[in-house]
Design a protein around this motif. Structure first.
Motif, short mmCIF file in Angstrom:
data_model
loop_
_atom_site.label_atom_id
_atom_site.label_comp_id
_atom_site.label_asym_id
_atom_site.label_seq_id
_atom_site.Cartn_x
_atom_site.Cartn_y
_atom_site.Cartn_z
N GLU A 1 5.19 9.66 -5.38
CA GLU A 1 5.18 10.33 -4.07
C GLU A 1 4.04 11.33 -3.97
O GLU A 1 3.40 11.46 -2.93
CB GLU A 1 6.53 11.00 -3.82
N GLU A 2 3.77 12.04 -5.06
CA GLU A 2 2.64 12.97 -5.07
C GLU A 2 1.32 12.22 -4.92
O GLU A 2 0.41 12.66 -4.21
CB GLU A 2 2.64 13.79 -6.36
N ILE A 3 1.23 11.08 -5.60
CA ILE A 3 0.01 10.27 -5.53
C ILE A 3 -0.19 9.71 -4.12
O ILE A 3 -1.30 9.71 -3.59
CB ILE A 3 0.05 9.14 -6.58
N LYS A 4 0.89 9.25 -3.51
CA LYS A 4 0.78 8.73 -2.13
C LYS A 4 0.32 9.83 -1.18
O LYS A 4 -0.50 9.58 -0.29
CB LYS A 4 2.14 8.18 -1.67
N ASP A 5 0.84 11.02 -1.38
CA ASP A 5 0.42 12.15 -0.55
C ASP A 5 -1.07 12.42 -0.74
O ASP A 5 -1.80 12.68 0.22
CB ASP A 5 1.25 13.38 -0.89
N PHE A 6 -1.52 12.34 -2.00
CA PHE A 6 -2.94 12.51 -2.29
C PHE A 6 -3.77 11.45 -1.56
O PHE A 6 -4.80 11.77 -0.95
CB PHE A 6 -3.19 12.40 -3.80
N LEU A 7 -3.33 10.19 -1.60
CA LEU A 7 -4.07 9.12 -0.95
C LEU A 7 -4.14 9.32 0.56
O LEU A 7 -5.17 9.04 1.19
CB LEU A 7 -3.44 7.76 -1.27
N ARG A 8 -3.06 9.79 1.16
CA ARG A 8 -3.06 10.04 2.60
C ARG A 8 -4.04 11.14 2.98
O ARG A 8 -4.64 11.10 4.05
CB ARG A 8 -1.66 10.42 3.07
N ASN A 9 -4.20 12.12 2.10
CA ASN A 9 -5.06 13.26 2.38
C ASN A 9 -6.48 13.12 1.86
O ASN A 9 -7.33 13.97 2.13
CB ASN A 9 -4.44 14.54 1.82
N ASN A 10 -6.73 12.06 1.10
CA ASN A 10 -8.07 11.80 0.54
C ASN A 10 -8.41 10.33 0.73
O ASN A 10 -8.73 9.61 -0.22
CB ASN A 10 -8.11 12.17 -0.95
N ALA A 11 -8.34 9.88 1.97
CA ALA A 11 -8.39 8.44 2.27
C ALA A 11 -9.80 7.86 2.25
O ALA A 11 -9.94 6.64 2.38
CB ALA A 11 -7.74 8.17 3.63
N PHE A 12 -10.82 8.68 2.10
CA PHE A 12 -12.18 8.13 2.04
C PHE A 12 -12.45 7.70 0.61
O PHE A 12 -12.66 8.52 -0.28
CB PHE A 12 -13.21 9.16 2.51
N GLY A 13 -12.42 6.39 0.39
CA GLY A 13 -12.53 5.87 -0.97
C GLY A 13 -13.68 4.90 -1.14
O GLY A 13 -14.56 4.77 -0.28
N ILE A 14 -13.67 4.21 -2.26
CA ILE A 14 -14.69 3.21 -2.57
C ILE A 14 -13.97 1.89 -2.84
O ILE A 14 -13.11 1.80 -3.72
CB ILE A 14 -15.51 3.60 -3.81
N LEU A 15 -14.33 0.86 -2.07
CA LEU A 15 -13.79 -0.49 -2.27
C LEU A 15 -14.75 -1.25 -3.18
O LEU A 15 -15.94 -1.35 -2.88
CB LEU A 15 -13.66 -1.20 -0.93
N ILE A 16 -14.22 -1.80 -4.27
CA ILE A 16 -15.07 -2.50 -5.25
C ILE A 16 -14.56 -3.92 -5.47
O ILE A 16 -13.37 -4.15 -5.73
CB ILE A 16 -15.08 -1.74 -6.60
N ASN A 17 -15.48 -4.87 -5.34
CA ASN A 17 -15.23 -6.24 -5.76
C ASN A 17 -16.52 -6.77 -6.39
O ASN A 17 -17.44 -6.01 -6.64
CB ASN A 17 -14.73 -7.11 -4.59
N ILE A 18 -16.55 -8.06 -6.67
CA ILE A 18 -17.72 -8.65 -7.33
C ILE A 18 -18.56 -9.40 -6.31
O ILE A 18 -18.06 -10.27 -5.58
CB ILE A 18 -17.30 -9.60 -8.47
N VAL A 19 -19.85 -9.06 -6.24
CA VAL A 19 -20.79 -9.72 -5.34
C VAL A 19 -21.96 -10.23 -6.19
O VAL A 19 -22.66 -9.44 -6.84
CB VAL A 19 -21.30 -8.74 -4.26
#
Length: 200
Positions: free
Chosen positions: A13-31
């Protein structure tokens, strides 16, 4: 992500709250056989079946989306505050270090339809416009402007695993008061943010 046990956070629950408040992330896959990362908002939402998902979109001009494979695993990285910790703040001799918060989210990606992408954009704009002096709504924009949605690819990521590192000087408990005090004297937001987390 390597996380020593004393820095690992398993409070979902603490982690989910962190994700809601820090939603600008980096999406990584293989190109083309190389890791590729794009910095974008990745919103934590709940799917109709109750599972946790991340929802986002990227520009079609970005070649990353051409390597999206439905149900292929991707990595999303989110960073919180971080700050240098001087060993001069310790009672006993020790090396300097860095305190930080980082969350890695793994999951299976699925491309959204244009309609689903537009719905996600409405939710995104509504969330961040709440604090605006003069909030706008996509409902008030012209059809011509909204046609720009054709230039993006929306997706959702069904979360399969979360790794969270909260490195907050847990191994220096006797020095916490001093570390917090020293961090609070610094003007940068990272030091202030880490000091706040260490108080909790």
């Amino acid at each position: 992500m390597y996380t020593p046990p004393h820095y690992s956070n398993s409070d979902i629950e603490e982690i989910k709250d962190f994700l809601r408040n820090n939603a600008f992330g980096i999406l990584i896959n293989i190109v083309d056989n190389k890791p590729w990362g794009t910095h974008i908002p990745l919103e934590l939402e709940t799917a109709k079946n109750g599972s946790d998902i991340l929802v986002g979109h990227i520009a079609k001009a970005n070649p990353q989306w051409k390597h999206f494979r439905n149900d292929a695993e991707v990595l999303c990285i989110f960073n919180g505050p971080h700050a240098y910790v001087s060993s001069s703040w310790y009672k006993e001799e020790e090396v300097p270090t860095w305190n930080y918060i980082a969350v890695h989210v793994y999951g299976a990606l699925q491309v959204l339809t244009e309609e689903e992408t537009m719905q996600s954009m409405h939710r995104l704009v509504d969330k961040y416009e709440k604090s605006s002096k003069n909030p706008i709504s996509l409902n008030n924009l012209s059809a011509k402007t909204l046609r720009q949605v054709k230039g993006v690819v929306g997706f959702k990521i069904t979360i399969s695993d979360i790794k969270a590192t909260y490195k907050l000087s847990q191994t220096q408990k006797d020095d916490h008061h001093t570390i917090i005090s020293e961090l609070e004297e610094r003007p940068d937001s990272g030091s202030q943010g880490i000091a706040d987390y260490m108080k909790d």
